[in-house]
Motif scaffolding. Sequence first.
Motif, short mmCIF file in Angstrom:
data_model
loop_
_atom_site.label_atom_id
_atom_site.label_comp_id
_atom_site.label_asym_id
_atom_site.label_seq_id
_atom_site.Cartn_x
_atom_site.Cartn_y
_atom_site.Cartn_z
N ARG A 25 0.60 -1.37 -0.04
CA ARG A 25 -0.15 0.12 0.17
C ARG A 25 0.89 1.34 0.24
O ARG A 25 1.83 1.80 0.77
N PHE A 26 0.32 1.97 -1.18
CA PHE A 26 1.17 3.21 -0.95
C PHE A 26 0.53 4.35 -0.42
O PHE A 26 -1.00 4.61 -1.01
N ASN A 27 0.70 5.79 0.45
CA ASN A 27 -0.47 6.74 0.51
C ASN A 27 0.14 7.89 -0.32
O ASN A 27 1.62 8.03 0.77
N SER A 28 -0.10 8.22 -0.68
CA SER A 28 0.33 9.83 -2.08
C SER A 28 1.89 9.67 -2.47
O SER A 28 2.72 10.42 -2.25
N LYS A 85 5.25 4.55 0.38
CA LYS A 85 4.84 3.10 0.66
C LYS A 85 4.34 3.24 2.60
O LYS A 85 5.01 3.93 3.56
N SER A 86 3.48 2.26 2.67
CA SER A 86 2.60 2.58 3.80
C SER A 86 2.85 1.19 4.99
O SER A 86 3.02 1.43 5.92
N TRP A 87 2.71 -0.17 3.70
CA TRP A 87 3.19 -1.22 4.24
C TRP A 87 3.27 -1.80 3.17
O TRP A 87 3.15 -1.90 2.19
N TRP A 104 -10.81 -2.05 -4.21
CA TRP A 104 -10.35 -0.72 -2.88
C TRP A 104 -11.79 -0.07 -2.61
O TRP A 104 -11.91 0.53 -3.52
N GLY A 134 -12.09 2.46 -1.08
CA GLY A 134 -11.32 3.31 -0.46
C GLY A 134 -10.98 4.18 1.03
O GLY A 134 -11.02 5.42 1.03
N PRO A 156 -6.84 -1.97 5.19
CA PRO A 156 -5.72 -1.54 4.60
C PRO A 156 -5.41 -0.61 5.71
O PRO A 156 -4.41 -0.47 4.35
N ALA A 157 -5.55 -0.88 6.68
CA ALA A 157 -4.65 0.12 7.34
C ALA A 157 -3.24 -0.42 7.65
O ALA A 157 -2.18 -0.28 7.72
#
Length: 164
Positions: free
Chosen positions: A4-7, A10-12, A31, A33, A80-81
């Motif tokens: 998972r990428f946020n902006s 890489k988030s995880w 997903w 959202g 998703p977190a």
Amino acid sequence: MTIRFNSGLKSWCRADYETTNDDGTGYGLYWDGGNVLYGVYSSTGSQTGNDFRRFATGRWLSSYGSGGGPKVAVIARINPANGQVNYATFLTAKKADNGQTNSLVVQNLSWNGTNLTVQAKSWWTPRRVNTNSMTCTGSSPYQYTAVFTEDLTKVNSASALTCS
């Protein structure tokens, strides 16, 4: 592997869902959202070790089934977190003559807020809601649709062209 990428950051990253020599390739995501994330992975047979079976206990199909080799799908509900799999189910075809597992490939996922609809190509033969083989005419693959409850424990409806 699922990342998972946020902006753009890489988030995880998770590469521990399937750690045996089974295929385990991820090939689909849905997903909304928000909090609903489903992943689709391939399996070619259960093996000793950490595989998707540990997430599929008590779900519609808890394992690959008998035999080995044909490529089937695993659908996983993912947080998703953090990328943790909440639960999963196998989605396979079943040979009517000997009960062994046969190929199934997911083509599309859709979510209506309550149920997950899976559209797939199923080889001889798709499964009914009770997991038994359908009776089909014509040649495979068959266009198959299964509507799962959110928690993947039950299929509310299953249909395939030229099958009953």
